[in-house]
Enzyme design. Structure first.
Site, PDB file in Angstrom:
ATOM      1  N   ASP A  82       0.798  -1.221   0.000  1.00  0.00           N
ATOM      2  CA  ASP A  82       0.000   0.000   0.000  1.00  0.00           C
ATOM      3  C   ASP A  82       0.834   1.277   0.000  1.00  0.00           C
ATOM      4  OD1 ASP A  82       0.840  -0.627   2.673  1.00  0.00           O
ATOM      5  OD2 ASP A  82      -0.485   0.946   3.380  1.00  0.00           O
ATOM      6  N   TYR A 100      10.675   5.110   0.900  1.00  0.00           N
ATOM      7  CA  TYR A 100      11.556   4.171   1.593  1.00  0.00           C
ATOM      8  C   TYR A 100      12.980   4.187   1.048  1.00  0.00           C
ATOM      9  CZ  TYR A 100       8.032   1.924   4.519  1.00  0.00           C
ATOM     10  OH  TYR A 100       7.088   1.677   5.480  1.00  0.00           O
TER      11      TYR A 100
END
Length: 447
Positions: free
Chosen positions: A172, A270
């Site tokens: 997600d 990330y």
């Protein structure tokens, strides 16, 4: 046309994300009708807190749906169409170890990246494979929609060890970033955008974003990200639309630096862990990591609300809300159930979709999804910068899966050494030895 009603199993019924899935399913009953919902978890007490509240929600809002929570695999996996899997082997207590052990050596500990992700992956592989076995035994025609972390390692494990299984691995995180992009642009929804994206899970880049009329939206988003990262206009004005924990605000802001490395693309947040690992380690509090933050916030809030609903026996004023990943998983299930040919970012075998990259790598790219599963959209060649980073990370993921399968200490040490987050082989070995002690009973015994 009358749509067939679906039978859904949520594997990880005790997860704090489970109520969000249920709320999203209820919001979409007209386009994704349901006859039965089951919960499965190996922690009966934890699952019961969520299940008791969900049972009240269903009785009040959709009494026609049958509901059952169980710890028995046969009961859970019999007569289902979809397994929505989000298990956390070792729960947050082990996530805390994943994060704090590397920090002893000046290395960032994180749920899916570096040593923390490798540690979690070694726990998750067996759990997800077990779920697949149960599904294939009791409901062989069902599909598993898996978003158990660390998704990259789990996806590689299922590709290698369960190559013919009906499992789709999803994440997600890109969805959450696209919500922010839409807010930056003033769009009503991320679904007003069509995106091109390539990479690995938690390790990718957007290369093209357009509106429904084909207008290029990248310049406007790039301008904002270059100045503010993915911090939204509302947050910049001090009026965020939701309660954002401090660690996430830092993550969204850090995207400004990550973007600067390749202004032709837009980065997944990330990537900060791989491109600025020392920054993240220095910022981290070794006594209070992200796991502690989640336990003190989301965990307490969700369980407190579920217990309140169970006590007062009504969900009329329930504060349970849908999650980003809940909407995504409903779209995916609809695409398979009703052959809607939805365009979605999925984690799939590359198999030539990125033409100059390992065909066996599990890549995250746009796919068209129908009743036969995903069909990949070709991304062509990728630049050397991204290709080099991805090759290094794919090597980590493959070595971890080989280490789990072969029970190999050597290969797990190699995986940690190859990780861009770990500074050298000596530190990799020191972290590994500590992780082995912490994960006793969760990992295979290595030799």
């Amino acid at each position: 046309m009358t749509l067939k009603k679906q039978s859904i199993l949520v594997a990880g019924g005790g997860s704090t994300f489970t109520p969000g899935i249920i709320m999203m399913l209820l919001e979409n009953l007209e386009i994704f009708p349901i006859r039965q919902i089951k919960f499965y978890d190996n922690d009966e007490e934890r699952q019961k807190q969520i299940a008791d509240a969900v049972e009240i929600v269903l009785k009040e809002r959709a009494p026609e749906i049958e509901f059952l929570a169980t710890t028995d695999p046969e009961t859970a996996f019999t007569d289902i169409d979809f397994v929505m899997a989000h298990i956390r082997v070792g729960k947050y207590a082990m996530r805390e170890q994943d994060e704090k052990i590397p920090l002893k050596y000046g290395v960032i500990g994180q749920e899916t990246c570096g040593p923390g992700g490798i540690s979690y992956g070694m726990r998750s592989i067996g759990g997800v494979l077990e779920l697949i076995d149960y599904m294939e035994q009791y409901s062989p025609d069902a599909w598993m929609l898996n978003y158990s972390n660390p998704a990259a390692i789990v996806a590689e494990a299922t590709r290698k060890l369960k190559p013919n299984s009906k499992i789709i691995n999803i994440c997600d995180m890109p969805v959450g970033i696209e919500h922010r992009m839409a807010e930056i642009l003033g769009l009503k929804s991320r679904k007003d955008m069509t995106v091109r994206y390539y990479g690995l899970n938690h390790f990718g880049w957007w290369t093209d974003i357009r509106d429904k009329d084909g207008n290029d939206l990248m310049p406007a988003i790039k301008k904002h990200v270059a100045e503010h990262g993915y911090v939204t206009p509302g947050e910049l004005e001090g009026t965020p639309g939701e309660d954002i924990e401090p660690s996430w605000m830092h993550t969204y802001g850090k995207a400004k630096e990550t973007f600067a490395l390749d202004p032709n693309t837009l980065p997944n947040t990330y990537l900060k862990y791989y491109l600025f690992p020392q920054d993240e380690a220095e910022k981290a509090n070794p006594e209070y990591t992200r796991a502690n933050e989640v336990m003190d916030n989301r965990e307490k809030q969700v369980f407190s609300e579920c217990n309140r609903i169970s006590t007062i026996k009504t969900a009329e004023d329930a504060k349970l809300v849908t999650d980003d990943h809940a909407s995504y998983i409903v779209d995916l299930a609809r695409a398979i159930a009703y052959n809607t040919h939805e365009r979605m970012l999925l984690i799939v075998p590359n198999d030539g979709a990125i033409s100059n990259f390992d065909p066996t790598a599990m890549v995250e790219i746009p796919c068209i999804v129908g009743s036969n599963g995903p069909e990949t959209i070709n991304q062509g060649e990728i630049p050397r910068f991204q290709k080099g980073l991805m090759e290094q990370q794919v090597a980590v993921e493959k070595l971890v899966v080989e280490a789990w399968e072969e029970k190999s200490y050597q290969k797990l040490w190699q995986a940690l050494t190859v990780s861009k987050i770990v500074p050298n082989a000596r530190v990799a070995r020191e972290i590994l030895d500590d992780l082995i002690v912490a994960n006793k009973g969760f990992w295979p015994e290595l030799s």
